[in-house]
Scaffold this active site. Structure first.
Site, mmCIF file in Angstrom:
data_model
loop_
_atom_site.group_PDB
_atom_site.id
_atom_site.type_symbol
_atom_site.label_atom_id
_atom_site.label_comp_id
_atom_site.label_asym_id
_atom_site.label_seq_id
_atom_site.Cartn_x
_atom_site.Cartn_y
_atom_site.Cartn_z
ATOM 1 N N CYS A 98 0.854 -1.183 0.000
ATOM 2 C CA CYS A 98 0.000 0.000 0.000
ATOM 3 C C CYS A 98 0.890 1.232 0.000
ATOM 4 C CB CYS A 98 -0.875 -0.018 1.257
ATOM 5 S SG CYS A 98 -1.952 1.403 1.416
ATOM 6 N N HIS A 140 -9.623 -3.415 -1.139
ATOM 7 C CA HIS A 140 -8.500 -2.753 -0.464
ATOM 8 C C HIS A 140 -8.808 -1.263 -0.262
ATOM 9 C CE1 HIS A 140 -4.039 -2.014 0.198
ATOM 10 N NE2 HIS A 140 -4.451 -0.802 -0.109
ATOM 11 N N GLU A 141 -9.285 -0.615 -1.324
ATOM 12 C CA GLU A 141 -9.570 0.829 -1.218
ATOM 13 C C GLU A 141 -10.744 1.081 -0.285
ATOM 14 O OE1 GLU A 141 -7.239 2.510 -2.144
ATOM 15 O OE2 GLU A 141 -6.336 1.167 -3.624
ATOM 16 N N HIS A 144 -9.970 1.304 3.371
ATOM 17 C CA HIS A 144 -9.456 2.595 3.854
ATOM 18 C C HIS A 144 -10.572 3.462 4.426
ATOM 19 C CE1 HIS A 144 -5.234 2.538 2.776
ATOM 20 N NE2 HIS A 144 -5.487 2.148 1.532
#
Lengths: 167, 179
Positions: A98, A140-141, A144
């Site tokens: 990342c 993954h995004e 966040h």
């Protein structure tokens, strides 16, 4: 509008639970443009989430179309506002890194296919079915937005093959 | 700041890590990279540590004596300046799996081929599995290929070994992605 600096852990914004976008306005469109600029100008990035550039609204951008792994199966440039995962299927493990956690990678197992609902840049409701690398990038995004980093998801040390129950 | 490589090994039991790290903490040492695992019935610790003032092993005095008294073997190596820095490795990352009925030379023959081609092994694990009558040897390693070598070529190279040693060997790319 311009590429913005990527926030690096331990910047507290990366552990913040982001707020849904309620009223779309010009500042939202500016944020979207900055996310896209940041993603494309990095050269290799396939996704950026708002907190990575210091904004705590639930917005991510993803584009795996230029990457070797996502080239054959993708929805092109995705702008996802208030994204929600409606369904997930299968498992896929990738070694993730990342931009906000430099110099470290770990094996993360995520769903191989996700159905995601979101608002696009024009504020229209969208539902897509993404799989493979694009699905991994979206998850993954989206992590966040809830203050989760891939470090929170590492499923095993890379040498896990020998760890198993005693016979 | 001086860096040291500290290796500790002994019969596995709960509490080894805390005993070791308490000593390091009280000395004022920093633990940088470390890797610890059970091998056989032994717990093995490898740590790269640093200390703002210590310059050689004598600086540590008898600090590790309590570990020796608990049947742990302790080895300390002073690193030359820069020895703590991770080298930047260019090239494809791959995973090599080797397994087959146990016989002498599996590790040596495979790693010799890799070494001769400047393949840099970054992690390696082996384990003897199967039954006593039919032992099976498993080796898993991760390596960085030199820029002039690709995975298909490496797999081709290892093919002859596969026949000679009567083991299965597969090479595959590790897809490391930055998101």
């Amino acid at each position: 509008m311009a590429a913005r600096e990527i926030r690096i852990y331990p910047d507290p914004v990366l552990k913040t639970i982001c707020s849904p976008v309620t009223i779309p306005d010009d500042s939202l469109d500016a944020l979207v443009q900055d996310l896209l600029d940041t993603m494309y100008q990095s050269g290799h990035s396939v996704g950026v989430a708002a907190p990575q550039i210091g904004d705590t609204r639930r917005v991510v951008v993803v584009d795996v179309s230029a990457s070797k792994l996502g080239r054959d199966e993708n929805h092109g440039s995705l702008v996802m506002i208030n994204p929600e995962i409606l369904d997930r299927e299968g498992k896929k493990t990738m070694r993730e890194g990342c931009m906000s956690v430099p110099d470290y990678t770990g094996n993360v197992t995520r769903a191989e296919m996700v159905v995601v609902q979101f608002l696009d840049r024009q504020g229209r409701e969208q539902v897509i079915r993404a799989s493979g690398f694009e699905a991994v990038a979206i998850q993954h995004e989206m992590d966040h937005l809830d203050g989760n980093l891939f470090l929170d998801r590492v499923s095993n040390l890379k040498t896990d093959v020998f760890r198993r129950k005693k016979r | 700041m001086s860096h040291f490589a500290l290796t500790i090994i002994g019969r596995d039991r709960p509490g080894i890590v805390s005993q070791v790290t308490e000593i390091l903490y009280r000395l004022g040492c920093n633990i940088a990279d470390s890797s610890c695992s059970i091998l056989g019935g032994q717990f093995a610790m490898i740590l790269i540590i640093s200390h703002p003032e210590y310059t050689d092993r004598e600086s540590f005095g008898g600090a590790f004596a309590p570990l020796e008294e608990n049947n742990l073997s302790v080895f300390l190596r002073t690193l030359r300046p820069g020895g703590e820095k991770h080298p930047h490795l260019e090239g494809e990352l791959c995973m090599v799996s080797v397994y087959g009925s146990d016989k002498p030379g599996i590790v040596y023959r495979v790693t010799k081929e890799l070494g001769e081609r400047k393949v840099n092994i970054t992690d390696l694990n082996t384990k003897l599995i199967g039954s006593e009558e039919r032992p099976v040897y498993v080796m898993m390693l991760e390596a960085v290929l030199p820029p002039e070598l690709n995975i298909a070529e490496l797999e081709q190279t290892l093919k002859s070994l596969k026949n000679e040693l009567q083991v299965d060997i597969t090479v595959r790319a590790i897809e490391s992605v930055e998101l």
